[in-house]
Enzyme design. Structure first.
Site, PDB file in Angstrom:
ATOM      1  N   ASN A   1      -7.011   2.771   0.556  1.00 22.45           N
ATOM      2  CA  ASN A   1      -8.442   2.413   0.991  1.00 22.45           C
ATOM      3  C   ASN A   1      -9.369   3.475   1.286  1.00 22.45           C
ATOM      4  O   ASN A   1     -10.072   3.990   0.368  1.00 22.45           O
ATOM      5  CB  ASN A   1      -8.356   1.476   2.329  1.00 22.45           C
ATOM      6  CG  ASN A   1      -9.606   0.958   2.701  1.00 22.45           C
ATOM      7  OD1 ASN A   1     -10.659   1.709   2.212  1.00 22.45           O
ATOM      8  ND2 ASN A   1      -9.793  -0.003   3.500  1.00 22.45           N
ATOM      9  N   THR A   2      -8.858   4.386   2.348  1.00 21.88           N
ATOM     10  CA  THR A   2      -9.772   5.628   2.660  1.00 21.88           C
ATOM     11  C   THR A   2      -9.738   6.598   1.557  1.00 21.88           C
ATOM     12  O   THR A   2     -10.890   7.164   1.312  1.00 21.88           O
ATOM     13  CB  THR A   2      -9.037   6.085   3.741  1.00 21.88           C
ATOM     14  OG1 THR A   2      -8.954   5.273   4.888  1.00 21.88           O
ATOM     15  CG2 THR A   2     -10.143   7.245   4.333  1.00 21.88           C
TER      16      THR A   2
ATOM     17  N   GLY B   1      -2.042   6.713   4.706  1.00 18.01           N
ATOM     18  CA  GLY B   1      -2.189   8.313   4.374  1.00 18.01           C
ATOM     19  C   GLY B   1      -1.992   8.325   2.973  1.00 18.01           C
ATOM     20  O   GLY B   1      -1.922   9.627   2.759  1.00 18.01           O
TER      21      GLY B   1
ATOM     22  N   LYS C   1      -1.964 -10.462   5.904  1.00 14.95           N
ATOM     23  CA  LYS C   1      -1.367  -8.957   5.952  1.00 14.95           C
ATOM     24  C   LYS C   1      -1.309  -8.710   7.405  1.00 14.95           C
ATOM     25  O   LYS C   1      -2.577  -8.447   8.186  1.00 14.95           O
ATOM     26  CB  LYS C   1      -2.768  -8.314   5.115  1.00 14.95           C
ATOM     27  CG  LYS C   1      -2.487  -6.791   5.216  1.00 14.95           C
ATOM     28  CD  LYS C   1      -3.629  -6.290   4.553  1.00 14.95           C
ATOM     29  CE  LYS C   1      -3.887  -4.586   4.636  1.00 14.95           C
ATOM     30  NZ  LYS C   1      -4.352  -4.437   5.864  1.00 14.95           N
TER      31      LYS C   1
END
Length: 257
Positions: A219-220, A198, A112
């Site tokens: 992820n976040t 985002g 990645k």
């Protein structure tokens, strides 16, 4: 037609990407770099149905991370396809060094690829340069880029396995701020396109899949959710819903709002 569950749709389990002997079936990829709890990582990977395990090293030793040995005790890591990431890299040289460490220490051959500037935004030029060097060394690549068709075509021509296109700044939660250039890439290239960056809600993930993305990466949004497991399930179902909506041929106006 009676629909009992998503398992009724056999094509949902068909691989969207094959690299050698590895088949990527889950269309929701999950980053684990921000977690501090092995148990939460285990539960998130299980809840999302992820079949890819993303790992990395920080060649500059600026960040701590969970120990792989602890993760292996909590989760059967052998059931995942392992891929490396250079997400801590802030230059082409750092990305190349990280890739070398991942191959030498873990035998990883799928990367990645991230080359981001100090602003944490992909550097398209350095990414293309790194991709050419890594492809010459027989790496299979999933590079992360700003949505630019010329860059996407260059990376496809270089032999990358898939593309990862930024929807909005990483960790911003802003979703897909400008769908047009992303749609242009999805429509133009002949390799899978992953939308990430985002994606802060299930709505963002569903929209990316309705646009024809092969997969999304989050992820976040999971890390910062008050209840990560519920958000993980929401993202998983949004992925399926968006894919089915895309395959059903929604009215064009439905993607405008």
């Amino acid at each position: 037609m009676t629909i009992h569950s998503s398992a009724s749709f056999g094509d949902l389990e068909e691989p969207w990407l094959r690299i050698g002997e590895h088949a990527f079936r889950s269309r929701l990829l999950v980053g684990i770099e921000q977690y501090e709890s092995v148990q939460v990582v285990r539960d998130v990977l299980t809840a999302t149905g992820a079949d890819v395990f993303i790992t990395t090293v920080d060649p500059d030793n600026r960040r701590s991370s969970l120990l792989l040995s602890d993760l292996d005790d909590a989760l059967d890591l052998d059931r995942f396809t392992w891929i490396g990431t250079t997400s801590f890299s802030r230059s082409k040289e750092s990305a190349l060094r990280t890739a070398e460490i991942l191959r030498d220490s873990m035998g990883i051959g799928i990367l990645k690829l991230d080359v981001r500037g100090q602003d944490n935004v992909p550097d398209n030029r350095q990414t293309v340069e790194a991709a050419h060097e890594l492809r010459a060394a027989d790496w299979e690549l999933l590079p992360f880029i700003l949505p630019d068709l010329k860059t996407a075509m260059a990376l496809e021509e270089a032999g990358c396995a898939a593309l990862r296109v930024m929807a909005s700044p990483v960790a911003s939660g802003r979703g897909i701020v400008d769908p047009e250039p992303i749609q242009e890439i999805i429509d133009a290239v002949n390799i899978p396109v992953i939308v990430e960056g985002g994606l802060g809600s299930a709505k963002h993930v569903a929209l990316a899949m309705e646009m024809g993305a092969a997969a999304t990466l989050v992820n976040t949004a999971l890390v910062q959710a008050k209840e990560p497991m519920k958000m993980a399930l929401a993202m998983r179902h949004a992925t399926i819903a968006g894919q089915l909506a895309y395959e059903s041929g929604p009215m064009p106006e439905a993607l405008v709002a």
